[in-house]
Design an enzyme around this catalytic site. Structure first.
Site, mmCIF file in Angstrom:
data_model
loop_
_atom_site.group_PDB
_atom_site.id
_atom_site.type_symbol
_atom_site.label_atom_id
_atom_site.label_comp_id
_atom_site.label_asym_id
_atom_site.label_seq_id
_atom_site.Cartn_x
_atom_site.Cartn_y
_atom_site.Cartn_z
ATOM 1 N N SER A 1 0.872 -1.293 0.013
ATOM 2 C CA SER A 1 0.020 0.150 0.029
ATOM 3 C C SER A 1 0.944 1.206 -0.258
ATOM 4 O O SER A 1 1.515 1.577 -0.959
ATOM 5 C CB SER A 1 -1.000 0.004 1.216
ATOM 6 N N ASP B 1 -8.362 -3.136 -7.436
ATOM 7 C CA ASP B 1 -7.870 -2.984 -5.970
ATOM 8 C C ASP B 1 -8.846 -2.099 -5.053
ATOM 9 O O ASP B 1 -9.351 -1.207 -5.492
ATOM 10 C CB ASP B 1 -6.557 -2.168 -6.111
ATOM 11 N N HIS C 1 -6.580 -6.088 -1.473
ATOM 12 C CA HIS C 1 -5.625 -4.933 -1.533
ATOM 13 C C HIS C 1 -4.337 -5.423 -0.345
ATOM 14 O O HIS C 1 -4.624 -5.852 0.661
ATOM 15 C CB HIS C 1 -6.042 -3.640 -0.936
#
Length: 409
Positions: A185, A281, A348
């Site tokens: 991330s 995502d 994610h």
């Protein structure tokens, strides 16, 4: 008729129990594979260098030492956790683990690519594995000398990265044979931005590569047609004083805020780079496509929680998002040192969760798990540049995504 109703109720209850048992088994597997708990190291010496968290506390990391054939190999993982683009949001982080090492857990579970079990992490299990904690809110790019006397906030992410890398070099990384910089991330974005810098720190004869997990954030207008994420990233870069730590090859041509988007910097990266990302995502869907304030009636709420709940119209929009993502991916260029694993899961961060990384039921793309694809790319047995077919063709995606990855933002 009564017996029929009772039978139907029985069937429904049995299915509910079955689903609960399946969830419990998955959760049990998840917990048992997360059994390695690694102690925190607070880097007190970094304070003298001005390398501190948002609240001024020292930065921190977790290190599990390598052994055997992996004793001279290193995996560095940069933690994710979004960004704070204004003083109010940075203040909100100041008294949490995302802004203060004083609020961090003393132990961190290592799983997926960080696991020490060869059954769950066959390639990297005996390497030195490091998780660098994230407490600056700017993807390790900030460097503002002044401290606001009213808030006590420090924007020093770039100094944190430098101080911890110096510490790890002193801990033995300076003699490494193989080294990987990775992240998830916001940490995945930091990996892309710091990739070449990381490469310059290692010995000339070391094999150095980077892979970014769920860090390829795209430059896209939201469903209302407004450039929310462009303004957001511009505010982050401005507040944190990030421009000096963004690639000059980009900032010499574009506004600094645009150099937070991987599509504008990836092609100039010289160090081998691998991208792991879901084409759908779910962080980007929830925060870039359907940005805050763009869905006042909540018509996207159910879809954002689970792609299976999306209406035909919403699926059409998501397919358009996938196309935009793939266009942005072209920013990687055609270098033979770059690879990617783009699946069609609604997820994610996949590299540090066992359910995604490597297992009997892990997602597969061209019949390979993420762990196998990364292994082949790192060992250079397969360049691995594969993109999944559009949703819902991939039946290998892991269900209950939010249960497993909810700690990543």
């Amino acid at each position: 008729m009564l017996k029929v109703k009772q039978y139907i109720i029985f069937i429904i209850k049995r299915r509910m129990v079955t689903r609960f048992l399946l969830f419990f088994v998955c959760l049990l597997i998840f917990v048992t594979t997360e059994s390695l708990l690694v102690n925190i190291t607070i880097l007190e010496s970094a304070v003298a260098k001005g390398a501190v968290c948002l609240d001024g506390t020292p930065p921190a990391y977790h290190l599990d030492r390598g052994s055997g054939t992996g004793v001279n190999n290193w995996v560095i993982s940069l933690e994710g956790g979004g960004w704070c683009q204004n003083v109010t949001l940075c203040l909100a982080r100041k008294n949490t683990r995302l802004g203060s090492s004083a609020k961090m857990d003393h132990q961190l579970p290592f799983s997926g690519m960080m696991s020490n079990d060869p059954n769950f992490n066959p390639e990297f299990y005996n390497w030195n594995r490091v998780s660098v904690r994230y407490c600056d809110g700017g993807s390790f790019t900030g460097d503002v000398e002044a401290i606001d006397p009213g808030t006590g906030l420090h924007y020093r992410g770039a100094r944190i990265f430098k101080a911890i890398m110096e510490e790890l070099l002193a801990q033995g990384m300076n003699t490494s044979q193989n080294a990987i910089l990775s992240g998830c991330s916001a940490g995945g974005l930091a990996t892309i931005l710091h990739c070449d810098n990381f490469g310059t720190l290692l010995p000339n004869n070391a094999k150095v590569k980077c892979f970014s997990d769920a860090g390829y954030f795209i430059h896209l207008n939201d469903i209302s047609g407004k450039p929310y994420i462009e303004h957001y990233f511009n505010d982050v870069v401005t507040l944190h004083g990030s421009v000096k730590n963004l690639p000059p090859s980009c900032t010499s041509k574009l506004k600094p805020g645009l150099c937070f988007f991987p599509e504008n910097v990836a092609q100039q990266i010289k160090t081998p780079l691998f991208i792991i990302n879901a084409a759908y995502d779910h962080w980007q869907v929830r925060n870039i496509l359907v940005a805050p304030g763009t869905d006042p009636k909540g018509t996207w709420t159910s879809c954002k929680s689970n792609i299976k709940n999306c209406t035909p119209y919403q699926l059409t929009v998501l397919q358009g998002f996938r196309e935009d993502f793939l266009k942005a991916l072209e920013g990687l260029g055609r270098s033979s040192t770059r690879g990617y694993y783009i699946n069609s899961c609604f997820s994610h961060c996949q590299s540090q969760q066992q359910a995604y990384w490597f297992g009997l039921n892990s997602p597969r793309l061209f019949n390979k798990t993420i762990a196998e694809a990364v292994r082949d790319w790192f060992l250079e047995t397969d360049q691995y540049r594969h993109i999944d077919c559009p949703y819902p063709c991939d039946k290998t995606c892991v269900d209950a995504t939010d249960i497993i990855t909810s700690q990543h933002i």
